[in-house]
Design an enzyme around this catalytic site. Structure first.
Site, short mmCIF file in Angstrom:
data_model
loop_
_atom_site.label_atom_id
_atom_site.label_comp_id
_atom_site.label_asym_id
_atom_site.label_seq_id
_atom_site.Cartn_x
_atom_site.Cartn_y
_atom_site.Cartn_z
CE1 TYR A 114 -3.70 -2.65 0.67
CE2 TYR A 114 -4.68 -0.64 1.03
CZ TYR A 114 -4.66 -1.93 0.74
OH TYR A 114 -5.90 -2.19 0.59
CE LYS B 46 1.36 -17.33 -2.35
NZ LYS B 46 1.04 -18.65 -2.80
CG ASP C 261 -2.23 -20.14 -1.57
OD1 ASP C 261 -1.57 -19.80 -0.38
OD2 ASP C 261 -1.83 -20.55 -2.58
CG ASP D 153 -8.20 -4.70 1.38
OD1 ASP D 153 -9.15 -4.22 2.09
OD2 ASP D 153 -7.97 -4.84 -0.08
CG ASP E 216 -13.56 -6.88 1.85
OD1 ASP E 216 -13.61 -6.30 2.73
OD2 ASP E 216 -14.05 -6.69 0.70
C1 IPM Z 1 -10.34 -1.29 3.70
C2 IPM Z 1 -10.60 -0.58 2.49
C3 IPM Z 1 -9.42 0.17 1.98
C4 IPM Z 1 -8.13 -0.40 1.77
C5 IPM Z 1 -9.74 1.16 0.58
C6 IPM Z 1 -11.08 1.78 0.86
C7 IPM Z 1 -8.62 2.23 0.70
O1 IPM Z 1 -10.86 -1.66 1.49
O2 IPM Z 1 -10.43 -0.67 4.67
O3 IPM Z 1 -10.35 -2.40 3.71
O4 IPM Z 1 -8.18 -1.11 0.79
O5 IPM Z 1 -7.60 -0.58 2.84
MG MG Z 2 -10.99 -3.78 2.32
#
Ligand code: IPM
Ligand code: MG
Length: 370
Positions: free
Chosen positions: A143, A194, A227, A251, A255
């Site tokens: 990032y 990884k 993975d 990240d 999710d």
């Molecule tokens: C998160 C989001 C952010 C990230 C974006 C909005 C920059 O997806 O907080 O997980 O990638 O960190």
């Molecule tokens: Mg995210």
């Protein structure tokens, strides 16, 4: 409490402002019923700041965030700002806050509330009572690594570059947070990278292990490739307790873990900095869900992720565990009464609006405190 708790609220874009309105009702309740001395300022962030000031985060607001005891953020972004230059996009404001406040440890719990176990796309018995925590490194890795950019390499061709880089101190400080939290939980940490492909992943594995062997031998540490972790999270998520991983894998895996709960609209997060000499630490709390521009302003948004983020704020920034528990129990009780916003509506439950959810939550707080 001797000093007022200085909070900065940043509602942001889309559904951000309406869910934060409901958090305000919870903070009002705590001020009134529990005597919490809350001093709340508001600041613009994301698209709303861009509209007012031509930038997604002004230096003044950044300074306010640096001075606050804790920041609570709604959500940023929306189609209106998608075509802005990279440096002006709402998302940049979030990355800038994380980086400048040095919020290196991102805590993303994925907890399945009993009343919502059936909302998951996975079989109920796989996720019932799931309670895992992803600790994501938040200020390093791909990032922020340099070099980065898009170069012209001639002949009408370009090259996009990002750098995935980690140092020993960066790995140790986030692992330390994971080990410390694991001590309060089941005592298990799984470190994810990884290392079979990436040097930075190999360093990650070696350094997490080294810190463990030096200071945290009471913790059961395991390692997993990212993975495989993605696969194991849907195969048997309850094998995990605390997962510690880098910025990019964190990240994606967070999710995925969020979806296990069947309700993105329910998940809070905390982003923490280092503990200062006086025992305080910079911190930002936000729901995991985004700005959901398609449903903004319609009373459809679920305010519970923001309200649970406020609970994390009470717990991690002020050590108010009793108050944090109150909020979390009030959420469980509202759900047990089958009251639902649109995102978590199921057959046999009653749909209520964003504002009605706030009302129901305060009602449960009253009942618990009585
Ligand atoms: C998160 C989001 C952010 C990230 C974006 C909005 C920059 O997806 O907080 O997980 O990638 O960190
Ligand atoms: Mg995210």
């Amino acid at each position: 409490m001797a000093n007022a708790m200085k909070l900065l609220f940043m509602p942001g874009d889309g559904i951000g402002p309406e869910v934060m309105t409901e958090v305000r009702r919870v903070t009002d309740w705590f001020a009134r019923a529990r005597g919490l001395d809350l001093e709340i300022d508001e600041g613009l962030i994301g698209g709303s700041s861009y509209e007012a000031h031509g930038t997604p985060l002004t230096e003044d607001t950044l300074a306010q965030a640096m001075e606050a005891d804790a920041v609570l953020l709604g959500a940023v972004g929306g189609p209106k700002w998608d075509n802005l230059d990279f440096s002006l996009k709402p998302e940049r404001s979030l990355l800038r806050l994380r980086k400048d406040m040095e919020l290196f440890a991102n805590l993303r719990p994925a907890v399945v509330f009993e009343a919502l176990a059936e909302a998951s796309t996975l079989k109920t018995d796989l996720v019932a009572e799931l309670d895992i925590l992803i600790v994501r490194e938040l200020t390093g890795g791909v990032y922020f690594g340099c070099p980065r950019g898009i170069d012209d390499i001639g002949g009408g061709n370009r090259r996009g570059i990002n750098t995935h880089v980690y140092t020993t101190p960066e790995i140790h400080r986030v692992s330390r947070v994971a080990f410390e939290i694991a001590r309060q939980r089941s005592g298990r940490v799984c470190s994810v990278e990884k290392s079979n492909v990436m040097e930075s992943g190999l360093l990650w594995r070696e350094e997490v292990q080294a810190l463990h062997d030096a200071e945290y031998t009471d913790i059961e540490l395991s390692h997993m490739y990212a993975d495989n972790c993605a696969m194991q999270l849907v195969r048997n998520p309850k094998q995990f307790d605390v997962i510690v991983t880098d910025n990019l894998f964190g990240d994606m895996l967070s999710d995925e873990a969020a979806m296990l709960t069947g309700s993105l609209g329910m998940l809070p997060s905390a982003s923490l900095g280092a503990v200062d000499a006086d025992g305080s630490r910079k911190a930002l709390y936000e729901p995991v869900h985004g700005s959901a521009p398609d449903i903004a302003g319609k009373g459809l948004a679920n305010p519970l992720a923001s309200i649970l983020s406020f609970a994390m704020l009470l717990r991690y920034s002020f050590e108010l565990a009793v108050e944090a528990d109150l909020v979390e129990r009030a959420v469980a009780n509202v759900l047990a009464k089958n009251l639902r916003t649109a995102d978590i509506l199921q057959p046999g439950t009653t749909q209520i609006s964003t504002g009605e959810m706030g009302t129901a939550l305060v009602y449960e707080l009253e009942a618990l405190a009585a």
